[in-house]
Design a protein around this motif. Structure first.
Motif, PDB file in Angstrom:
ATOM      1  N   ASP A  30      32.302  40.307  33.287  1.00  0.00           N
ATOM      2  CA  ASP A  30      32.167  40.366  34.743  1.00  0.00           C
ATOM      3  C   ASP A  30      33.055  41.484  35.278  1.00  0.00           C
ATOM      4  OD1 ASP A  30      32.251  39.972  37.520  1.00  0.00           O
ATOM      5  OD2 ASP A  30      31.927  37.814  37.311  1.00  0.00           O
ATOM      6  N   GLN A  70      34.874  40.566  38.628  1.00  0.00           N
ATOM      7  CA  GLN A  70      35.989  39.640  38.414  1.00  0.00           C
ATOM      8  C   GLN A  70      37.171  40.350  37.761  1.00  0.00           C
ATOM      9  OE1 GLN A  70      35.520  36.580  35.377  1.00  0.00           O
ATOM     10  NE2 GLN A  70      36.485  35.083  36.719  1.00  0.00           N
ATOM     11  N   ASP A  71      36.871  41.232  36.811  1.00  0.00           N
ATOM     12  CA  ASP A  71      37.949  41.973  36.145  1.00  0.00           C
ATOM     13  C   ASP A  71      38.664  42.879  37.131  1.00  0.00           C
ATOM     14  OD1 ASP A  71      39.245  42.876  33.551  1.00  0.00           O
ATOM     15  OD2 ASP A  71      38.512  44.772  34.351  1.00  0.00           O
ATOM     16  N   ALA A 117      38.951  42.336  40.312  1.00  0.00           N
ATOM     17  CA  ALA A 117      39.767  41.470  41.163  1.00  0.00           C
ATOM     18  C   ALA A 117      41.050  41.062  40.448  1.00  0.00           C
ATOM     19  CB  ALA A 117      38.968  40.232  41.570  1.00  0.00           C
ATOM     20  N   GLN A 118      40.930  40.747  39.147  1.00  0.00           N
ATOM     21  CA  GLN A 118      42.120  40.369  38.382  1.00  0.00           C
ATOM     22  C   GLN A 118      43.075  41.540  38.231  1.00  0.00           C
ATOM     23  OE1 GLN A 118      40.357  38.829  34.790  1.00  0.00           O
ATOM     24  NE2 GLN A 118      40.183  36.747  35.602  1.00  0.00           N
TER      25      GLN A 118
END
Length: 572
Positions: free
Chosen positions: A289, A292-293, A295-296
């Motif tokens: 993703d 998501q990565d 965001a992390q």
């Protein structure tokens, strides 16, 4: 001439001499050793008898053109020995002319480099291919992956990188031994290779880890049938002697250029997705993703910024006064953290605290807030300003097993500040994490003299339960209800209910979000005397609070009636 004859006879390089027509007139011993032709056999013949058929007519045409125009040619060529075996030679052919410039001979000097080339190829094979399975290794994988990525950019196409790990392979090794395990890997590597397209790359990068590069995908989802074939190939039974074994595979996928990173990072992302597939139950695939990565990664960057902010003292506490609406007395202040960001300016807590809600950084920041508030109270007390301060404490910090001990240490560091001047505000939702533990912790801290308030009361699902089981001295009505009590009958009923509960359980109650005199009048009518909000004062730096309290006391003697300023804010 004697020296030349000696060199000709004893040289390690093969030497042949032809007449201008190309007929061999002499060869040395090395020529016979390399080609297998005795001197008597080869004299009178044309060097064409050595041709292997590997070089094209164009090759020989270019060679003779160089000899004629430049007088010599050097290069590599494959020739054939008398026994039919091929050998690779490095050869220089020179045209020999007399003093008058007439062509007299052609001389070829050559060395057999077959063994050296085979060794070179073996070393190159070892450097680029897995010894057990014969598949490309990590080095060759990255080379091909980078080529495919460049091709994607030229053709505006996609590629998929699949990281495959065999499920249960360790148990096979442990039970049946490494020899059978190796056979299993060879068999599965062959099957998985057969499941792929001709242009795809299957590489072995670890014990039971494989990587597949699927290039020239017309669309991002076109990898799915290929991956399903890989999963089937990996899960089919394998017959090895008397044993029939069956494994499965977990596969992580990332797509380029959707995942616009370099080759090494693509592999790490596919590896990360593979672990997600394992955690989801194995024998399946998971797709990395990218959003998501990102965001992390952004979260990790914020965490690092907050660590640096603590080290560089970029945080500050602002203080919002709390007053008694009936008497006009300043009863305390709430400490609210601000971040003086070097590029973004002054940031409110809502812009950075949510990023560390469930992170150990929240404990470090929370301890800084308590320590800073206590130190500030010490300075104010020395100036004669005896004011109580409340600070917000998050669930992560509360549930740290050393919270009470650390709080006691912070209180001891400021012995001139009575513990009862410190109030800890905990969110109603924080208490939900472990009510029994938090209740025990609150009683432990109260034994030190510290007070507790339940913040944002009314926003949770079990407010009555919280009030019964948590020994907080103060209930703080959430501003979302207070703000709309003038227009929303439901909010008014909620506020009235919270005040009634607080009274029934003998708790103090304070309303936040009080913005106008009308809000204050309604709250007083409901029995709530304590309030804070923009209608009283906005949060201010610590240096401004003493003067604000003096101005407030001068303009609003205790016991004076409630009234309104022209802007609608509360006055006395």
């Amino acid at each position: 001439m004697q020296v030349a004859a000696t060199v000709f006879t004893h040289a390690r390089e093969g030497i042949s001499i032809t007449d201008p027509q190309g007929t061999i007139i002499d060869v040395n011993h090395a020529f016979s050793r390399i080609t297998g032709y005795a001197r008597e056999e080869i004299i009178g013949k044309n060097p064409r008898v050595l041709q292997s058929g590997r070089q094209s007519p164009e090759f020989y045409a270019a060679m003779w053109k160089a000899i004629i125009q430049q007088g010599h040619w050097s290069g590599e060529m494959w020739n054939r020995r008398k026994d039919g075996s091929l050998f690779l030679e490095v050869v220089t052919i020179s045209a020999v002319r007399d003093e008058a410039g007439l062509l007299r001979h052609y001389v070829a000097v050559f060395s057999d480099v077959t063994q050296a080339r085979e060794t070179e190829l073996r070393l190159e094979n070892i450097a680029h291919f897995d010894v057990l399975t014969g598949l490309p290794n990590r080095v060759l994988l990255f080379d091909r992956l980078r080529q495919c990525m460049a091709q994607c950019q030229r053709r505006a196409s996609s590629l998929a990188v699949a990281f495959l790990d065999l499920d249960g392979f360790k148990e096979v090794n442990d039970r049946y031994g490494h020899a059978l395990g190796d056979q299993m890997l060879i068999a599965l590597a062959r099957r998985m290779g057969d499941a792929l397209r001709e242009g795809d790359t299957l590489a072995r990068v670890g014990g039971d880890e494989f990587v597949v590069v699927m290039a020239d995908l017309d669309g991002p989802q076109h990898f799915e049938p290929l991956v399903q074939r890989l999963l089937m190939a990996a899960s089919e039974p394998v017959a090895l002697g008397l044993e029939t074994l069956q494994l499965s595979a977990s596969i992580g996928i990332t797509l380029y250029p959707r995942d616009a990173v370099d080759a090494e990072q693509l592999l790490r992302h596919a590896d990360h997705a593979m672990y997600q597939a394992k955690q989801a139950g194995k024998n399946r695939m998971a797709v990395f993703d990218v959003a998501q990565d990102a965001a992390q990664a952004n979260l990790r960057e914020v965490h690092q910024e907050i660590r640096s902010a603590l080290e560089r003292s970029e945080f500050a506490l602002y203080y919002q006064p709390k007053v008694n609406l009936r008497t006009g007395e300043v009863v305390g202040a709430e400490a609210l953290i601000r971040w003086q960001h070097p590029t973004r300016g002054l940031l409110a807590p809502g812009l950075f605290l949510p990023a560390i809600d469930d992170h150990v950084l929240s404990t470090f920041v929370g301890e800084w807030v308590i320590a800073t508030a206590l130190a500030q109270m010490s300075r104010w007390h020395a100036e004669g300003l005896m004011i109580k301060v409340s600070v917000n404490v998050g669930a992560y910090q509360l549930l740290d097993g050393s919270f009470a001990q650390r709080l006691e240490q912070l209180l001891r560091a400021q012995p001139d500040v009575p513990p009862e001047f410190l109030e800890l505000e905990i969110l109603e939702s924080s208490a939900l994490a472990d009510m029994a533990q938090i209740s025990h912790l609150m009683r432990h801290c109260q034994a030190l003299g510290v007070r507790f308030a339940l913040d944002d009361f009314g926003t949770g699902f079990s407010s009555l339960t919280y009030m019964r089981r948590l020994p907080a001295q103060v209930i703080k009505i959430d501003q979302s209800f207070v703000r709309d009590i003038l227009a929303d009958a439901d909010d008014l009923s909620i506020v009235q209910g919270v005040i009634g509960l607080a009274t029934a359980f003998r708790r103090e109650v304070i309303a936040e979000g009080v913005e106008t005199m009308a809000h204050g009048e309604v709250l007083l009518g409901l029995g709530c005397e304590l309030a804070q909000g923009y209608g009283i004062a906005r949060p201010m730096p610590a240096a401004e609070l003493p003067q604000w309290t003096r101005d407030w006391a001068a303009a609003h003697p205790q016991g004076s009636p409630l009234n309104s300023r022209e802007d609608g804010a509360i006055s006395y």
